[in-house]
Design an enzyme around this catalytic site. Structure first.
Site, PDB file in Angstrom:
ATOM      1  N   CYS A 124       0.839  -1.198   0.000  1.00  0.00           N
ATOM      2  CA  CYS A 124       0.000   0.000   0.000  1.00  0.00           C
ATOM      3  C   CYS A 124       0.883   1.262   0.000  1.00  0.00           C
ATOM      4  CB  CYS A 124      -0.970  -0.024   1.170  1.00  0.00           C
ATOM      5  SG  CYS A 124      -2.396   1.059   0.933  1.00  0.00           S
ATOM      6  N   HIS A 138      -3.628  -5.652   1.187  1.00  0.00           N
ATOM      7  CA  HIS A 138      -3.470  -5.950   2.602  1.00  0.00           C
ATOM      8  C   HIS A 138      -3.867  -7.397   2.877  1.00  0.00           C
ATOM      9  CE1 HIS A 138      -2.627  -1.845   3.809  1.00  0.00           C
ATOM     10  NE2 HIS A 138      -3.652  -1.426   3.101  1.00  0.00           N
TER      11      HIS A 138
END
Length: 486
Positions: free
Chosen positions: A330, A428
């Site tokens: 991310c 994630h």
């Protein structure tokens, strides 16, 4: 419908874990139970119904065997700086407010909280509500939606949780009674003592003194529970001790100032062949690391500057020269690129900053946030993964760049260097799937344990529920819950 709210004498007294355990306990009894947290402050978020909620509420939904809903956490505060935070209502970002501004406006959010409450309780036998911080913070009582403001608006009785491990538990519980007003105190029907070590009989007199001085019933003394260590922590604050696990290979994660979604690394921490090291500010990244992972962050540009201020960019460069592997997730993926552009001032003043330059990608931050659950496979070894995306910004790669992952939707995600040592992606929970995690570890010279993270957490929840059956007066708790006002 019955309901009870766990409030704490302070932050990090174990409310989130206890709510999860009670949700699983009551689900195991056949009740349709759901969790609810009116307001959460955390940079650990999960995707629910195309929006975002606190990661703890997603865990509590799993404990309840319920589908995560944005109504389980209607207001989520995600700190971006020491004085400002992003405000998420019903799963969507509504803006960024300074701390003082939020305190002024938070009372206006009570209607959003009550809308979610009404929807959630309509289909439930039981709702376990989690407070935030402490009701004893009477300077924040005006406009409160997190503790007594909600409890009184919804007519939900309260059980107070005290943490004996940090000391002063008698004073913290009795002191709460002393400082809150009478109407708030009347909402509290009992208390539990959490995180007890040693012979519980030594606390008999203290327990009786609390009951005598408050008039509240004690519902039990809960010891340190080993199963809790298998559950994801709600906040990065628990990582301040720079915990490290034992193992043959070292994986290092620098603790950025706005680190987010720290439970991405839980599956690695449980691997017997891995020594996972969370490196605090001011400490160098270990020179013997096989893999350095740059984690997610709530503020990519700010944390890239923070990373450089710690000298971690120099440590990373030395690591790469030695042939070490590097992964960004991310915001960490965005940092690995050539540049991060913020022309609209999404994170602050409009600017463009140079990235670390390890991948030929460029990120442009945008106000739109992508929030989606995903499944797919890694392109280099065709191993499956499950996870989710929750980020602002679009990352563009040069045409010749090899993506890291293929989503089942047909999209590609991430990038990987030609030699395979440096990679990044937006996903994630990438390591939750044992086949995906095992493939990463095999390339580092270790062997995965083959355990799915969801299975590990599910077993821990059942163990936690069984322990709470032993240490908490559940019948008394249910009797209190039935006093809630429909």
């Amino acid at each position: 419908m019955a309901a009870v709210m766990l409030q704490g004498t302070g932050s990090d007294v174990g409310k989130s874990v206890l709510v999860a355990g009670l949700c699983r306990l009551l689900a195991n009894r056949g009740l349709k139970v759901v969790p609810f947290k009116p307001q959460n402050m955390s940079n650990n978020a999960a995707v629910a119904q195309g929006g975002e909620i606190g990661r703890a509420q997603a865990l509590q939904a799993m404990a309840s065997r319920a589908v995560p809903s944005i109504d389980m956490n209607p207001v989520l505060i995600k700190p971006q700086s020491d004085t400002g935070a992003q405000v998420v209502v019903h799963g969507k970002v509504i803006g960024t407010l300074g701390a003082a501004d939020y305190q002024h406006h938070k009372g206006e959010l009570l209607s959003a909280v009550m809308q979610s409450w009404d929807r959630l309780r309509a289909g439930a036998d039981m709702v376990i509500v989690e407070g935030a911080g402490s009701p004893a913070e009477i300077n924040l009582r005006a406009g409160d939606i997190a503790n007594m403001g909600f409890a009184r608006a919804a007519g939900v009785p309260v059980v107070l949780v005290g943490d004996i491990d940090r000391g002063g538990v008698i004073a913290s519980i009795v002191g709460t009674k002393a400082v809150i007003d009478e109407a708030d105190a009347a909402m509290i029907h009992g208390f539990v003592i959490n995180k007890f070590r040693g012979d519980v009989r030594l606390f008999d007199d203290g327990y009786a003194q609390i009951e005598q001085r408050t008039g509240w019933s004690g519902l039990g003394v809960i010891p340190w529970l080993a199963a809790a260590r298998q559950l994801p922590a709600e906040d990065a604050v628990v990582l301040d001790a720079a915990a490290a696990t034992d193992g043959a290979i070292t994986i290092a994660v620098p603790m950025l100032s706005r680190i987010a979604n720290v439970d991405d690394f839980d599956p690695l921490a449980h691997e017997p062949g891995v020594r996972l090291t969370m490196v605090p500010p001011g400490q160098p990244l270990p020179g013997d690391a096989a893999l350095i992972i740059l984690p997610g962050t709530k503020a990519t540009i700010t944390d890239l500057a923070f990373l450089r201020a710690q000298g971690w960019d120099i440590d990373i460069a030395a690591h790469v020269r030695r042939g070490g592997a590097l992964l960004g997730i991310c915001g960490g993926y965005q940092m690995l690129g050539q540049a991060i552009e913020d022309p609209d001032g999404v994170e602050g003043a409009p600017e463009t900053v140079a990235g670390l330059g390890y991948l030929p990608v460029t990120t442009r931050l945008t106000a739109d946030k992508r929030m989606v659950d995903v499944t797919g496979t890694s392109l280099r070894d065709d191993q499956p993964f499950t996870g989710y995306e929750i980020h602002v910004g679009q990352t563009r790669a040069l045409p010749q760049v090899q993506p890291l992952l293929r989503l089942d939707s047909g999209e590609h995600d991430g990038a990987i260097s030609p030699d395979g040592r440096i990679a990044g992606c937006y996903i994630h929970r990438l390591f939750d799937h044992p086949a995906q995690r095992g493939a990463w570890l095999a390339r580092l010279g270790a062997q995965g344990d083959g355990v799915a993270q969801q299975h590990r957490v599910d077993q821990a929840l059942d163990s936690l529920a069984a322990s709470l059956e032993d240490y908490v007066d559940i019948d008394r708790l249910l009797a209190i819950a039935r006093h809630s006002h429909d």
